[in-house]
Design a protein around this motif. Sequence first.
Motif, PDB file in Angstrom:
ATOM      1  N   MET A  77       0.853  -1.173   0.000  1.00  0.00           N
ATOM      2  CA  MET A  77       0.000   0.000   0.000  1.00  0.00           C
ATOM      3  C   MET A  77       0.898   1.235   0.000  1.00  0.00           C
ATOM      4  O   MET A  77       1.447   1.618   1.023  1.00  0.00           O
ATOM      5  N   SER A  78       1.082   1.821  -1.147  1.00  0.00           N
ATOM      6  CA  SER A  78       1.937   2.993  -1.231  1.00  0.00           C
ATOM      7  C   SER A  78       1.099   4.209  -1.640  1.00  0.00           C
ATOM      8  O   SER A  78       0.122   4.093  -2.369  1.00  0.00           O
ATOM      9  N   LEU A  79       1.503   5.338  -1.125  1.00  0.00           N
ATOM     10  CA  LEU A  79       0.811   6.578  -1.459  1.00  0.00           C
ATOM     11  C   LEU A  79       1.445   7.195  -2.694  1.00  0.00           C
ATOM     12  O   LEU A  79       2.659   7.194  -2.852  1.00  0.00           O
ATOM     13  N   SER A  80       0.624   7.741  -3.537  1.00  0.00           N
ATOM     14  CA  SER A  80       1.165   8.420  -4.701  1.00  0.00           C
ATOM     15  C   SER A  80       1.649   9.806  -4.280  1.00  0.00           C
ATOM     16  O   SER A  80       1.374  10.287  -3.189  1.00  0.00           O
ATOM     17  N   MET A  81       2.387  10.419  -5.139  1.00  0.00           N
ATOM     18  CA  MET A  81       2.955  11.734  -4.835  1.00  0.00           C
ATOM     19  C   MET A  81       1.851  12.775  -4.640  1.00  0.00           C
ATOM     20  O   MET A  81       1.966  13.635  -3.776  1.00  0.00           O
ATOM     21  N   GLU A  82       0.764  12.662  -5.397  1.00  0.00           N
ATOM     22  CA  GLU A  82      -0.326  13.634  -5.263  1.00  0.00           C
ATOM     23  C   GLU A  82      -1.020  13.484  -3.909  1.00  0.00           C
ATOM     24  O   GLU A  82      -1.356  14.474  -3.264  1.00  0.00           O
ATOM     25  N   GLU A  83      -1.233  12.227  -3.492  1.00  0.00           N
ATOM     26  CA  GLU A  83      -1.875  12.007  -2.184  1.00  0.00           C
ATOM     27  C   GLU A  83      -0.990  12.515  -1.058  1.00  0.00           C
ATOM     28  O   GLU A  83      -1.471  13.092  -0.084  1.00  0.00           O
ATOM     29  N   LEU A  84       0.311  12.306  -1.171  1.00  0.00           N
ATOM     30  CA  LEU A  84       1.244  12.769  -0.153  1.00  0.00           C
ATOM     31  C   LEU A  84       1.261  14.293  -0.076  1.00  0.00           C
ATOM     32  O   LEU A  84       1.258  14.868   1.016  1.00  0.00           O
ATOM     33  N   GLU A  85       1.248  14.953  -1.229  1.00  0.00           N
ATOM     34  CA  GLU A  85       1.210  16.418  -1.253  1.00  0.00           C
ATOM     35  C   GLU A  85      -0.098  16.945  -0.669  1.00  0.00           C
ATOM     36  O   GLU A  85      -0.108  17.939   0.058  1.00  0.00           O
ATOM     37  N   ALA A  86      -1.207  16.280  -0.984  1.00  0.00           N
ATOM     38  CA  ALA A  86      -2.503  16.707  -0.449  1.00  0.00           C
ATOM     39  C   ALA A  86      -2.535  16.568   1.073  1.00  0.00           C
ATOM     40  O   ALA A  86      -3.034  17.448   1.781  1.00  0.00           O
ATOM     41  N   THR A  87      -1.985  15.480   1.569  1.00  0.00           N
ATOM     42  CA  THR A  87      -1.934  15.284   3.022  1.00  0.00           C
ATOM     43  C   THR A  87      -1.047  16.337   3.670  1.00  0.00           C
ATOM     44  O   THR A  87      -1.396  16.907   4.712  1.00  0.00           O
ATOM     45  N   ALA A  88       0.101  16.617   3.065  1.00  0.00           N
ATOM     46  CA  ALA A  88       1.002  17.634   3.604  1.00  0.00           C
ATOM     47  C   ALA A  88       0.333  19.000   3.588  1.00  0.00           C
ATOM     48  O   ALA A  88       0.452  19.768   4.564  1.00  0.00           O
ATOM     49  N   GLN A  89      -0.393  19.336   2.532  1.00  0.00           N
ATOM     50  CA  GLN A  89      -1.082  20.624   2.458  1.00  0.00           C
ATOM     51  C   GLN A  89      -2.173  20.718   3.518  1.00  0.00           C
ATOM     52  O   GLN A  89      -2.391  21.771   4.118  1.00  0.00           O
ATOM     53  N   GLU A  90      -2.873  19.604   3.761  1.00  0.00           N
ATOM     54  CA  GLU A  90      -3.919  19.599   4.777  1.00  0.00           C
ATOM     55  C   GLU A  90      -3.325  19.823   6.172  1.00  0.00           C
ATOM     56  O   GLU A  90      -3.852  20.606   6.957  1.00  0.00           O
ATOM     57  N   VAL A  91      -2.215  19.161   6.440  1.00  0.00           N
ATOM     58  CA  VAL A  91      -1.564  19.324   7.750  1.00  0.00           C
ATOM     59  C   VAL A  91      -1.044  20.744   7.903  1.00  0.00           C
ATOM     60  O   VAL A  91      -1.214  21.378   8.961  1.00  0.00           O
ATOM     61  N   LEU A  92      -0.438  21.284   6.864  1.00  0.00           N
ATOM     62  CA  LEU A  92       0.069  22.660   6.937  1.00  0.00           C
ATOM     63  C   LEU A  92      -1.070  23.661   7.094  1.00  0.00           C
ATOM     64  O   LEU A  92      -0.942  24.659   7.807  1.00  0.00           O
ATOM     65  N   GLY A  93      -2.198  23.414   6.430  1.00  0.00           N
ATOM     66  CA  GLY A  93      -3.359  24.288   6.584  1.00  0.00           C
ATOM     67  C   GLY A  93      -3.896  24.271   8.004  1.00  0.00           C
ATOM     68  O   GLY A  93      -4.273  25.303   8.562  1.00  0.00           O
ATOM     69  N   ARG A  94      -3.907  23.100   8.624  1.00  0.00           N
ATOM     70  CA  ARG A  94      -4.369  23.019  10.017  1.00  0.00           C
ATOM     71  C   ARG A  94      -3.401  23.716  10.951  1.00  0.00           C
ATOM     72  O   ARG A  94      -3.815  24.330  11.939  1.00  0.00           O
ATOM     73  N   LEU A  95      -2.106  23.589  10.671  1.00  0.00           N
ATOM     74  CA  LEU A  95      -1.119  24.283  11.500  1.00  0.00           C
ATOM     75  C   LEU A  95      -1.276  25.795  11.392  1.00  0.00           C
ATOM     76  O   LEU A  95      -1.176  26.511  12.389  1.00  0.00           O
ATOM     77  N   LYS A  96      -1.535  26.270  10.185  1.00  0.00           N
ATOM     78  CA  LYS A  96      -1.707  27.713   9.995  1.00  0.00           C
ATOM     79  C   LYS A  96      -2.973  28.226  10.663  1.00  0.00           C
ATOM     80  O   LYS A  96      -2.997  29.319  11.217  1.00  0.00           O
ATOM     81  N   SER A  97      -4.036  27.433  10.629  1.00  0.00           N
ATOM     82  CA  SER A  97      -5.292  27.861  11.240  1.00  0.00           C
ATOM     83  C   SER A  97      -5.331  27.576  12.740  1.00  0.00           C
ATOM     84  O   SER A  97      -6.285  27.921  13.420  1.00  0.00           O
ATOM     85  N   ARG A  98      -4.288  26.929  13.249  1.00  0.00           N
ATOM     86  CA  ARG A  98      -4.177  26.578  14.675  1.00  0.00           C
ATOM     87  C   ARG A  98      -5.329  25.683  15.133  1.00  0.00           C
ATOM     88  O   ARG A  98      -5.733  25.716  16.281  1.00  0.00           O
ATOM     89  N   GLN A  99      -5.890  24.921  14.231  1.00  0.00           N
ATOM     90  CA  GLN A  99      -6.938  23.959  14.582  1.00  0.00           C
ATOM     91  C   GLN A  99      -6.439  22.581  14.156  1.00  0.00           C
ATOM     92  O   GLN A  99      -6.710  22.097  13.077  1.00  0.00           O
ATOM     93  N   LEU A 100      -5.663  21.951  15.072  1.00  0.00           N
ATOM     94  CA  LEU A 100      -5.050  20.673  14.749  1.00  0.00           C
ATOM     95  C   LEU A 100      -6.051  19.526  14.812  1.00  0.00           C
ATOM     96  O   LEU A 100      -5.905  18.534  14.117  1.00  0.00           O
ATOM     97  N   PHE A 101      -7.051  19.649  15.668  1.00  0.00           N
ATOM     98  CA  PHE A 101      -7.998  18.560  15.857  1.00  0.00           C
ATOM     99  C   PHE A 101      -9.369  18.991  15.379  1.00  0.00           C
ATOM    100  O   PHE A 101      -9.748  20.152  15.477  1.00  0.00           O
ATOM    101  N   GLN A 102     -10.136  18.022  14.881  1.00  0.00           N
ATOM    102  CA  GLN A 102     -11.435  18.341  14.316  1.00  0.00           C
ATOM    103  C   GLN A 102     -12.511  18.482  15.381  1.00  0.00           C
ATOM    104  O   GLN A 102     -13.475  19.193  15.184  1.00  0.00           O
ATOM    105  N   SER A 103     -12.349  17.795  16.511  1.00  0.00           N
ATOM    106  CA  SER A 103     -13.376  17.860  17.540  1.00  0.00           C
ATOM    107  C   SER A 103     -12.720  17.817  18.914  1.00  0.00           C
ATOM    108  O   SER A 103     -11.511  17.620  19.046  1.00  0.00           O
ATOM    109  N   GLU A 104     -13.555  17.997  19.943  1.00  0.00           N
ATOM    110  CA  GLU A 104     -13.042  17.939  21.306  1.00  0.00           C
ATOM    111  C   GLU A 104     -12.639  16.514  21.661  1.00  0.00           C
ATOM    112  O   GLU A 104     -11.758  16.305  22.499  1.00  0.00           O
ATOM    113  N   TRP A 105     -13.266  15.523  21.024  1.00  0.00           N
ATOM    114  CA  TRP A 105     -12.889  14.137  21.273  1.00  0.00           C
ATOM    115  C   TRP A 105     -11.478  13.855  20.786  1.00  0.00           C
ATOM    116  O   TRP A 105     -10.741  13.087  21.409  1.00  0.00           O
ATOM    117  N   ASP A 106     -11.089  14.456  19.670  1.00  0.00           N
ATOM    118  CA  ASP A 106      -9.715  14.304  19.180  1.00  0.00           C
ATOM    119  C   ASP A 106      -8.723  14.879  20.177  1.00  0.00           C
ATOM    120  O   ASP A 106      -7.683  14.280  20.454  1.00  0.00           O
TER     121      ASP A 106
END
Length: 86
Positions: A1-30
């Motif tokens: 099970m390998s990730l393609s380069m596009e999926e890896l970039e999308a995941t990295a962009q999502e993580v960076l977007g959460r870091l910028k918005s300072r909302q790392l978790f989606q809910s209080e349960w997280d």
Amino acid sequence: MSLSMEELEATAQEVLGRLKSRQLFQSEWDTAAFVVFLTFVGTVLLLLLLVIAHCCCHCCCASPKPRKVRPGKERPKGMDNWAMEP
């Protein structure tokens, strides 16, 4: 099970977007699950540190000398069971 380069970039962009918005978790349960996980990891690390400290102190420090038993004074072992008496 390998990730393609596009999926890896999308995941990295999502993580960076959460870091910028300072909302790392989606809910209080997280957030609660992350706190529980960190507490568990901290407890394990603390116990490992205590084991290492105990081993180092036990090896380096002088161990107590064994007690000398006097030949004429032995303690009676066990106890009498008065219920078995006739």
